[in-house]
Design a protein around this motif. Structure first.
Motif, short mmCIF file in Angstrom:
data_model
loop_
_atom_site.label_atom_id
_atom_site.label_comp_id
_atom_site.label_asym_id
_atom_site.label_seq_id
_atom_site.Cartn_x
_atom_site.Cartn_y
_atom_site.Cartn_z
N ASP A 111 0.84 -1.19 0.00
CA ASP A 111 0.00 0.00 0.00
C ASP A 111 0.88 1.25 0.00
O ASP A 111 1.76 1.40 0.85
CB ASP A 111 -0.89 0.03 1.23
CG ASP A 111 -1.95 -1.06 1.23
OD1 ASP A 111 -2.12 -1.71 0.19
OD2 ASP A 111 -2.60 -1.25 2.27
N GLY A 112 0.61 2.16 -0.94
CA GLY A 112 1.30 3.44 -0.96
C GLY A 112 2.73 3.39 -1.43
O GLY A 112 3.39 4.43 -1.50
N GLU A 113 3.26 2.21 -1.77
CA GLU A 113 4.67 2.11 -2.15
C GLU A 113 4.90 2.66 -3.56
O GLU A 113 4.09 2.48 -4.46
CB GLU A 113 5.14 0.67 -2.06
CG GLU A 113 6.62 0.51 -2.40
CD GLU A 113 7.11 -0.92 -2.26
OE1 GLU A 113 8.25 -1.19 -2.69
OE2 GLU A 113 6.36 -1.75 -1.73
N SER A 150 -2.83 -4.71 -2.85
CA SER A 150 -2.50 -3.42 -2.27
C SER A 150 -3.24 -2.31 -3.00
O SER A 150 -3.96 -2.55 -3.97
CB SER A 150 -0.98 -3.19 -2.31
OG SER A 150 -0.48 -3.41 -3.62
N ASN A 194 -3.14 2.29 -3.89
CA ASN A 194 -2.38 3.55 -3.95
C ASN A 194 -0.90 3.33 -4.21
O ASN A 194 -0.06 4.08 -3.73
CB ASN A 194 -2.56 4.34 -2.63
CG ASN A 194 -3.90 5.04 -2.56
OD1 ASN A 194 -4.47 5.42 -3.59
ND2 ASN A 194 -4.42 5.19 -1.36
N TRP A 195 -0.55 2.33 -5.00
CA TRP A 195 0.85 2.06 -5.31
C TRP A 195 1.23 2.72 -6.63
O TRP A 195 0.36 3.12 -7.42
CB TRP A 195 1.10 0.54 -5.38
CG TRP A 195 0.09 -0.21 -6.18
CD1 TRP A 195 -0.99 -0.91 -5.71
CD2 TRP A 195 0.03 -0.33 -7.61
NE1 TRP A 195 -1.71 -1.44 -6.73
CE2 TRP A 195 -1.11 -1.11 -7.92
CE3 TRP A 195 0.80 0.15 -8.65
CZ2 TRP A 195 -1.47 -1.42 -9.23
CZ3 TRP A 195 0.45 -0.16 -9.96
CH2 TRP A 195 -0.67 -0.93 -10.23
N ASP A 236 -5.66 -2.72 -7.92
CA ASP A 236 -5.86 -1.82 -6.79
C ASP A 236 -7.08 -2.33 -6.06
O ASP A 236 -8.21 -2.21 -6.55
CB ASP A 236 -6.06 -0.37 -7.24
CG ASP A 236 -6.05 0.60 -6.06
OD1 ASP A 236 -5.25 1.54 -6.09
OD2 ASP A 236 -6.85 0.40 -5.12
N ASN A 247 -9.01 2.68 -4.72
CA ASN A 247 -8.29 3.93 -4.95
C ASN A 247 -7.63 3.92 -6.32
O ASN A 247 -7.98 3.11 -7.17
CB ASN A 247 -7.26 4.13 -3.83
CG ASN A 247 -7.92 4.26 -2.47
OD1 ASN A 247 -8.77 5.11 -2.26
ND2 ASN A 247 -7.53 3.39 -1.54
N SER A 277 -4.08 3.69 -8.59
CA SER A 277 -2.67 3.32 -8.68
C SER A 277 -2.16 3.62 -10.08
O SER A 277 -2.96 3.86 -11.00
CB SER A 277 -2.48 1.84 -8.33
OG SER A 277 -2.81 1.60 -6.98
N SER A 304 11.36 4.07 1.37
CA SER A 304 9.92 3.89 1.55
C SER A 304 9.58 3.94 3.03
O SER A 304 10.42 3.76 3.90
CB SER A 304 9.47 2.55 0.98
OG SER A 304 9.96 1.51 1.79
N SER A 305 8.32 4.18 3.27
CA SER A 305 7.87 4.21 4.66
C SER A 305 8.10 2.88 5.33
O SER A 305 8.38 2.81 6.52
CB SER A 305 6.39 4.59 4.71
OG SER A 305 5.62 3.63 3.99
#
Length: 688
Positions: free
Chosen positions: A74-76, A98, A100-101, A123, A127, A129, A323-324
């Motif tokens: 997610d988000g990566e 996942s 939002n990638w 996705d 969301n 991606s 990355s986070s």
């Protein structure tokens, strides 16, 4: 006698990873062993990037293909990477679980030669991606053994529920669609895809493929020419449709029509505007809206912003920031609220554990635990072993199942618990232990539920498929395990692997039939030839001998002809290929009619050429070229030799004391043979 259903249908909702029957030969035995398992926040760490290299002078990181999937969270943002296939291995990007990638500035260099997609995505959070600035122009050579649904450049899985923008991508020479994005609309979660400013050439079955309501293909170019490996549709719009094609340029070359719309018996809705193309084919109920700006003079120049090489794509942006997920591991921070610790300190034996949570889970360093690379996280399931050390995880939600085998102490949020207090509804476990000698395919059905397990160090592979209590998969020199409820009703195994149930080895023949499936071919009233291949075993199920019905079974392939009668066969595994000549019969598996569109172009090639070296004292070499299609054949019990080369319409090979054979259509244009082998060309050989 087993079934690997990982890509029986790329438009299905199977739980497969980018699907594959894997590659031919024993080189496939390690393909899945190195999959990146971590799909929680720590998944960007581990084996996937360990082989890469980057220096301060480079703008991108080089990842040497290492036979594994890299899982995107997610988000990566996965960017500025050059993935190098030159060592003969494969490497894939996996974002099917996942949201939002972003995949950006990625170049694949060298020819892909495996039964896997390069990029498999969805996705799943509703969301948006993004895939942008990707070079896949070196393409893929279909391996000698394949699933019929692997080898996509970009595959959008049926579980896609959000939106994906795919732009500035260069996709050429892929054998199972360049960008295959029809699954979410056809039988998935309805997610939309926008293909914009992309460039595709010489892809089979199609270059761009969509189906979901609201999907678009805009400002893109696709064509076939004589310089590529394959020919296919430039654009294929499947039902339910309500798609838009705008500002595109398509040229089909030798293929029949650039745009194909619909499929039999279904309604497809498409609007086409400001697009140049050389023909439309329609099937089923097509609601086509032709707007202005249509013509037949396509401009096949590359859209602005599309990379022309892998290096150009990889260096297309700034170097990625940590990355986070990586930051979380370094600092010990985590957004997940709860902890579970398996404390083996003071115990004399190892303790194995496995647990399932309702929301999310990731490894952690709570209580000074080390992150054990042998521990596995797959979705909301985690498993591993501890001895005189700690394993720790953070999670959200509730612990739904917990199994602990050993004396380790379990603490949740610092409080010791009794694992027996947490209900584990799947009490039984089946373990398939593979062998390095060869691949083992397996299939089993339980009366209750089944789920993947890391029991006894087993891998957890997305390519293993679970459908309504039936499990299909393959193992080589690794283990697959599943927990289940109820009883095992059917178990078939093909290969040297062994099966244990609750720790005791079992004989698969004690569970159900060795050939559990029924294949029936019903003629349409005129003679129709067919050739059908399964990935297990197959045998004739009629009253007489196969020869009485002019039926030939060679390995896992059956060839015959039906008119107004029907022929029945029993088999294990799944149907992988169907080819037909002179018509279309009705084909059912276990009483349900199959969709022939799932098997590509089902037309059988009519002519045969046979090279016979059985009466010669020395080997002979040969080469020839046809003006149509050509494939290797087992006609007249010919061998299929991996050393023989089929490149587009040209063949090169050699025979000793054996036969080589090929099916082809069209005419033989060039021909050379060195040696005394005899050559037999038979036109319309299937009618003889």
């Amino acid at each position: 006698m087993a079934r690997d259903n990982s890509v029986a249908d790329d438009d299905s909702s199977s739980g497969s990873g980018p699907e594959s029957g894997e590659n031919g030969g024993n080189s496939e035995l390690l393909d899945r062993r190195s999959y990146l398992k971590l799909t929680g926040a720590a998944s960007v760490v581990g084996g996937g990037l360990a082989t890469g290299s980057a220096t301060a002078a480079e703008e991108y990181e080089v990842i040497e293909a290492s036979n594994e999937w890299y899982t995107i969270d997610d988000g990566e943002v996965f960017e500025n990477k050059l993935i190098d296939f030159s060592n003969g291995n494969w490497f894939g990007l996996y974002a099917r679980e996942s949201t939002n990638w972003t995949i950006r500035n990625v170049g694949f260099v060298g020819t892909h030669r495996y039964d896997n997609h390069a990029i498999a995505v969805a996705d799943v959070g509703g969301n948006t991606s993004t895939i942008e600035n990707v070079y896949m122009g070196d393409g893929c050579v279909r391996p000698s053994s394949y699933s019929s649904h692997g080898q996509c450049g970009i595959w959008v899985a049926p579980e896609h529920s959000g939106h994906i923008d795919i732009r500035h991508c260069n996709v050429q020479d892929w054998p199972n669609n360049g960008i295959y994005a029809s699954a979410p609309g056809y039988n998935g979660n309805g997610g939309t895809v926008h293909i914009d400013s992309c460039y595709a050439a010489n892809n089979y079955v199609s270059s761009f493929r969509l189906s979901s309501n609201g999907s678009k293909c805009t400002n893109s170019v696709a064509y076939n020419d004589s310089n590529g490996r394959y020919n296919g549709r430039c654009f294929w719009g499947w039902n339910p449709g309500r798609m838009v094609v705008s500002g595109c340029d398509f040229s089909s070359g030798s293929y029949n029509d650039a745009i194909h719309l619909g499929r039999n018996g279904e309604t497809t809705r498409v609007t086409i505007e400001d697009t140049q193309f050389d023909g439309i084919s329609q099937r089923g109920d097509v609601r086509l809206s032709r707007e202005g700006g249509l013509g037949s003079d396509p401009d096949l120049s590359m859209p602005e912003g599309v990379p022309t090489s892998a290096e150009e794509a990889a260096s297309g942006g700034s170097s990625p920031s940590p990355s986070s997920s990586e930051s979380n591991e370094e600092t010990g921070d985590s957004s997940l609220a709860n902890t579970i610790v398996f404390d083996g300190n003071g115990t004399t034996d190892t303790t194995s554990y496995e647990f399932v949570v309702s929301d999310a889970v990731e490894p952690s360093t709570d209580e000074n635990a080390t992150i054990d690379e042998a521990a596995t996280v797959d979705g909301t399931t985690a498993s591993g072993t501890v001895a005189d050390y700690l394993d720790a995880f953070r999670f959200d939600g509730q612990i739904e199942r917990l199994s602990v085998d050993g004396d380790a102490t379990v603490r949740v949020n610092g409080v010791e618990i009794d694992p027996a207090d947490i209900d584990d509804v799947l009490q039984n476990v089946v373990l398939i232990d593979g062998s390095a000698e060869d691949v083992t395919r397996y299939e089993f059905t339980v009366s209750g539920e089944a789920e993947r397990s890391g029991y006894d160090g087993a891998s957890i592979d997305d390519e293993d498929t679970i459908e309504d209590g039936t499990v299909y998969g393959t193992v080589a020199d690794w283990k697959d395990a599943f927990r289940y409820s109820g009883d095992i009703e059917q178990l078939t195994v093909d290969g040297p692997g062994t099966v244990s149930v609750n720790g005791e080895q079992v004989d698969p023949s004690e569970f159900g039939s060795d050939l559990p499936h029924v294949l029936e071919v019903q003629g349409p009233g005129k003679p129709v030839g067919f050739e059908i291949t399964v990935d297990g075993d197959i045998e004739f199920a009629g009253d007489g001998d196969p020869e009485d019905e002019a039926t030939t079974i060679s390995g896992s392939t059956v060839q015959s002809t039906v008119t107004d009668d029907s022929l029945r066969f029993r088999f294990s595994g799944t149907v992988t290929d169907v080819s037909l000549t002179n018509g279309t019969p009705t084909i059912t598996v276990d009483g349900e009619e199959i969709d022939l569109e799932e098997y590509g172009d089902p037309e059988l090639l009519p002519h045969a050429v046979v090279f016979d070296g059985t009466e010669t004292s020395e080997p002979s070499t040969y080469s020839f070229r046809v003006d149509g299609r050509v494939i290797q054949a087992e006609y007249r019990d010919a061998s299929v030799n991996d050393d023989d080369v089929v490149e587009d319409t040209t063949v090169r090979g050699g025979v000793g004391n054996w036969l080589d054979a090929y099916w082809f259509d069209g005419d033989i244009e060039d021909f050379t043979i060195l040696g005394d082998a005899t050559v037999d060309v038979q036109y319309n050989a299937r009618e003889q």
